[in-house]
Design a protein around this motif. Structure first.
Motif, PDB file in Angstrom:
ATOM      1  N   ALA A   1     -12.673 -10.886 -12.048  1.00  0.00           N
ATOM      2  CA  ALA A   1     -12.454 -11.516 -12.742  1.00  0.00           C
ATOM      3  C   ALA A   1     -10.798 -11.363 -12.374  1.00  0.00           C
ATOM      4  O   ALA A   1      -9.524 -12.854 -12.727  1.00  0.00           O
ATOM      5  CB  ALA A   1     -11.869  -9.779 -13.846  1.00  0.00           C
ATOM      6  N   GLU A   2     -10.334 -10.703 -11.020  1.00  0.00           N
ATOM      7  CA  GLU A   2      -9.336 -10.980 -10.851  1.00  0.00           C
ATOM      8  C   GLU A   2      -9.207 -12.357  -9.985  1.00  0.00           C
ATOM      9  O   GLU A   2      -7.935 -13.289 -10.545  1.00  0.00           O
ATOM     10  CB  GLU A   2      -9.089 -10.295  -9.390  1.00  0.00           C
ATOM     11  N   LEU A   3      -9.820 -13.107  -9.458  1.00  0.00           N
ATOM     12  CA  LEU A   3     -10.211 -14.046  -9.150  1.00  0.00           C
ATOM     13  C   LEU A   3     -10.160 -15.450  -9.456  1.00  0.00           C
ATOM     14  O   LEU A   3      -9.790 -16.475  -9.549  1.00  0.00           O
ATOM     15  CB  LEU A   3     -11.362 -14.645  -7.756  1.00  0.00           C
ATOM     16  N   SER A   4     -10.520 -15.157 -11.494  1.00  0.00           N
ATOM     17  CA  SER A   4     -10.867 -16.390 -11.969  1.00  0.00           C
ATOM     18  C   SER A   4      -9.720 -16.521 -13.300  1.00  0.00           C
ATOM     19  O   SER A   4      -9.583 -16.863 -13.850  1.00  0.00           O
ATOM     20  CB  SER A   4     -11.967 -15.939 -13.027  1.00  0.00           C
ATOM     21  N   ALA A   5      -8.749 -15.497 -12.351  1.00  0.00           N
ATOM     22  CA  ALA A   5      -7.560 -14.632 -13.558  1.00  0.00           C
ATOM     23  C   ALA A   5      -6.765 -16.153 -12.986  1.00  0.00           C
ATOM     24  O   ALA A   5      -6.533 -16.544 -12.497  1.00  0.00           O
ATOM     25  CB  ALA A   5      -6.868 -13.748 -13.305  1.00  0.00           C
TER      26      ALA A   5
END
Length: 157
Positions: free
Chosen positions: A153-157
């Motif tokens: 989720a952090e990567l795609s944020a």
């Protein structure tokens, strides 16, 4: 433990080139342009490792949805990994760090010199080859799927 330390988040991920279950070399540098999760595990066919990788198999859509390629790495021989992948139906690459024994695990600071196997270390590398997340768990402690989901989720944020 290995003499090398675990790479620092924000630094370039160490390179690796390892054979898959059919002997085809897979190079991290050749995968630039898309994020990659590198998951080191101690032993094919062992209880915790089977549980962890089957959980990843059953939730591979979470990686696919954000375009992350999953690579699972152990110091097991290629043929052992092939038999295990066929038995469990893993849809991702299993890579053999058998020879030179543990070279990739050493580069990531997760090789246990006393036992000759990789520790449970997971690394999320972005499309530019930069390490964005890592976790290394002690022997006998599985990595929770929730940690992967949070990192994705952090990567795609």
């Amino acid at each position: 433990m290995s003499g090398a330390s675990v790479p620092v988040v924000g630094a370039p991920a160490p390179g690796l080139t390892l054979p898959d279950t059919h002997g085809t070399p897979v190079a991290l540098s050749a995968l630039r342009g898309a994020p990659v999760a590198v998951v080191f595990f101690p032993f094919a066919f062992s209880g915790i490792c089977t549980g962890e990788l089957c959980e990843l198999r059953d939730n591979v859509a979470a990686f696919d949805e954000v375009g992350v390629r999953l690579l699972a790495v152990s110091c097991d021989p290629m043929f052992t990994l092939r038999a295990w992948a066929e038995q469990e139906g893993f849809p991702f690459d299993l890579l053999s760090d058998f020879w030179p024994h543990g070279a990739a695990a050493r580069a990531y600071g997760v090789f246990d010199e006393s036992t000759g196997h990789a520790l449970r270390g997971s690394f999320l590398v972005d499309a530019d080859g930069v390490l964005r997340w890592s976790v290394v768990n002690p022997r006998g402690q599985a990595r929770p799927l929730s940690a992967y989901r949070a990192a994705l989720a952090e990567l795609s944020a």
